[in-house]
Design an enzyme around this catalytic site. Structure first.
Site, PDB file in Angstrom:
ATOM      1  N   THR A 269     -17.098   8.198 -18.483  1.00  0.00           N
ATOM      2  CA  THR A 269     -15.151   8.316 -18.212  1.00  0.00           C
ATOM      3  C   THR A 269     -15.351   8.106 -19.757  1.00  0.00           C
ATOM      4  O   THR A 269     -16.807   8.422 -20.080  1.00  0.00           O
ATOM      5  CB  THR A 269     -15.019   6.631 -18.287  1.00  0.00           C
ATOM      6  OG1 THR A 269     -15.470   5.761 -18.872  1.00  0.00           O
ATOM      7  CG2 THR A 269     -14.673   6.443 -16.593  1.00  0.00           C
TER       8      THR A 269
ATOM      9  N   ALA B 223     -14.610  11.702 -10.907  1.00  0.00           N
ATOM     10  CA  ALA B 223     -13.306  10.911 -10.698  1.00  0.00           C
ATOM     11  C   ALA B 223     -13.592   9.269 -11.801  1.00  0.00           C
ATOM     12  O   ALA B 223     -14.398   8.928 -11.738  1.00  0.00           O
ATOM     13  CB  ALA B 223     -13.536  10.129  -9.450  1.00  0.00           C
ATOM     14  N   PRO B 224     -12.373   9.027 -12.330  1.00  0.00           N
ATOM     15  CA  PRO B 224     -12.252   8.511 -12.979  1.00  0.00           C
ATOM     16  C   PRO B 224     -12.641   6.888 -12.083  1.00  0.00           C
ATOM     17  O   PRO B 224     -13.091   5.806 -13.176  1.00  0.00           O
ATOM     18  CB  PRO B 224     -11.430   7.572 -14.032  1.00  0.00           C
ATOM     19  CG  PRO B 224     -10.077   8.513 -12.448  1.00  0.00           C
ATOM     20  CD  PRO B 224     -10.675   9.959 -12.117  1.00  0.00           C
TER      21      PRO B 224
ATOM     22  N   HIS C 250     -11.834  -5.004 -18.470  1.00  0.00           N
ATOM     23  CA  HIS C 250     -13.138  -5.071 -18.671  1.00  0.00           C
ATOM     24  C   HIS C 250     -14.863  -6.218 -19.144  1.00  0.00           C
ATOM     25  O   HIS C 250     -13.939  -6.617 -20.394  1.00  0.00           O
ATOM     26  CB  HIS C 250     -13.937  -3.623 -18.868  1.00  0.00           C
ATOM     27  CG  HIS C 250     -12.877  -2.533 -17.501  1.00  0.00           C
ATOM     28  ND1 HIS C 250     -11.880  -2.148 -17.518  1.00  0.00           N
ATOM     29  CD2 HIS C 250     -13.702  -1.818 -16.665  1.00  0.00           C
ATOM     30  CE1 HIS C 250     -12.255  -1.368 -16.958  1.00  0.00           C
ATOM     31  NE2 HIS C 250     -13.070  -1.646 -15.468  1.00  0.00           N
TER      32      HIS C 250
ATOM     33  N   LYS D 150     -18.191  -2.519 -22.425  1.00  0.00           N
ATOM     34  CA  LYS D 150     -17.451  -1.372 -21.740  1.00  0.00           C
ATOM     35  C   LYS D 150     -17.269  -0.731 -23.269  1.00  0.00           C
ATOM     36  O   LYS D 150     -16.742  -1.194 -24.044  1.00  0.00           O
ATOM     37  CB  LYS D 150     -16.663  -1.701 -21.308  1.00  0.00           C
ATOM     38  CG  LYS D 150     -15.810  -0.151 -20.468  1.00  0.00           C
ATOM     39  CD  LYS D 150     -14.691  -0.440 -19.531  1.00  0.00           C
ATOM     40  CE  LYS D 150     -13.974   0.857 -20.008  1.00  0.00           C
ATOM     41  NZ  LYS D 150     -15.447   1.851 -18.978  1.00  0.00           N
TER      42      LYS D 150
END
Ligand code: NAD
Length: 275
Positions: A99, A121-122, A154, A158
């Protein structure tokens, strides 16, 4: 199908190795990570506690790009952009989970998909992709009569915010309502902000502990509100979806796809790159 994992020593990479080993349709053929990593040369099976597989973690994708039918890349944007070029040159299919890609990196991805099949795809979890569809319906029904906020949480490691999934959720809602997310997004609030403008879409980010991934989109009107929430409790939900995408991609020579295509949910605003 022979699968290669790029970023094999990472949190997602290790889970992907397990998911490939657990899927009867896939075989682990290649595992690579960043040059200089202490895990280069380690056995991929031993890395995930499943015994010796005879697949060692390499550090040069270009030399191994012909050894798998499809690669799965969950790394960092700069590296993913390079991997896209390598896979394009080798004619290898690619499932991308990284991402935080910028516009230039996304352009590289789009251009490469004219020559090889790419799934990007995220979020590869099946539940999140169902939520994208539910959001389309909610936005279409509730329309401009509600305030819309996206809240995500999250783990503390991250490195990008808001999450790619939160942004995609915002895009799905914005596209359904005919808004441009770049124009209407509000990221966090502080100080004297003034009253909320109805057409904005707000994003709030939480980073804490070991939260795997939680997303809520809130549609709030006078007197009632709707919340669509997804909670991931294990990275295996993403890994299983990415391996499913890899198998599905085997049926395509070239083109850009996302998890909505893989799950047969395509159409409307919920797929990446539409709208
Ligand atoms: P991580 O830091 O644990 O792992 C990343 C791995 O990539 C590391 O092992 C690192 O050494 C490796 N790497 C870095 N540069 C490389 C290079 N040039 N070549 C090969 N390997 C390289 O991170 P993570 O938690 O596994 O997340 C990785 C990415 O996946 C992030 O962008 C994250 O947001 C994304 N993610 C996406 C989904 C999804 O469903 N799409 C789900 C979870 C995470």
């Amino acid at each position: 199908m022979k699968v290669g994992i790029i970023g094999a020593a990472g949190r997602m990479g290790r889970t992907l190795i397990e998911a490939v080993l657990a899927n009867p349709d896939t075989e682990l053929a290649v595992a690579v990570d960043v040059p200089g990593s202490s895990l280069i040369g380690a056995d991929a099976g031993e890395l995930v506690g499943q015994g010796r597989l005879g697949v060692t973690i390499g550090d040069e994708l270009a030399a191994l790009a012909g050894d798998a039918d499809v690669f799965i890349d969950f790394t960092v944007p700069e590296a993913t952009a390079r991997h896209i070029e390598v896979c394009r040159a080798a004619g290898s299919r690619l499932v991308i989970g990284t991402t935080g890609l910028n516009d230039q990196q996304l352009a590289t991805l789009r251009a490469a998909s004219e020559q090889v099949a790419i799934c990007f795809a995220p979020n590869y979890s099946i539940g999140v992709n169902l939520c994208f569809k539910l959001l389309e319906t909610a936005a279409a029904v509730l329309g401009d009569d509600v305030d819309i906020e996206v809240i995500e949480a999250h783990h503390r490691h991250k490195i990008d915010a808001p999450s790619g999934t939160a942004l995609r959720m915002g895009e799905v809602v914005a596209q359904t309502l005919g808004r441009d997310l770049k124009e209407c997004a509000v990221y966090g609030r502080e100080g004297r902000t003034g009253e909320r403008e109805r057409a904005t879409i707000g994003f709030e980010t939480i980073r804490a502990g070991d939260i795997v991934g939680e997303h809520t989109v809130l549609f709030a009107a006078e007197g009632e509100r709707v919340e669509i929430t997804h909670k991931a409790s294990s990275r295996m939900s993403f890994a299983r979806g990415a391996v499913r995408a890899a198998v599905w991609l085997g049926g395509h020579e070239r083109g850009l796809f996302d998890m909505q295509d893989v799950l047969g949910l395509a159409g409307g605003s919920a797929g990446w790159g539409r709208g």
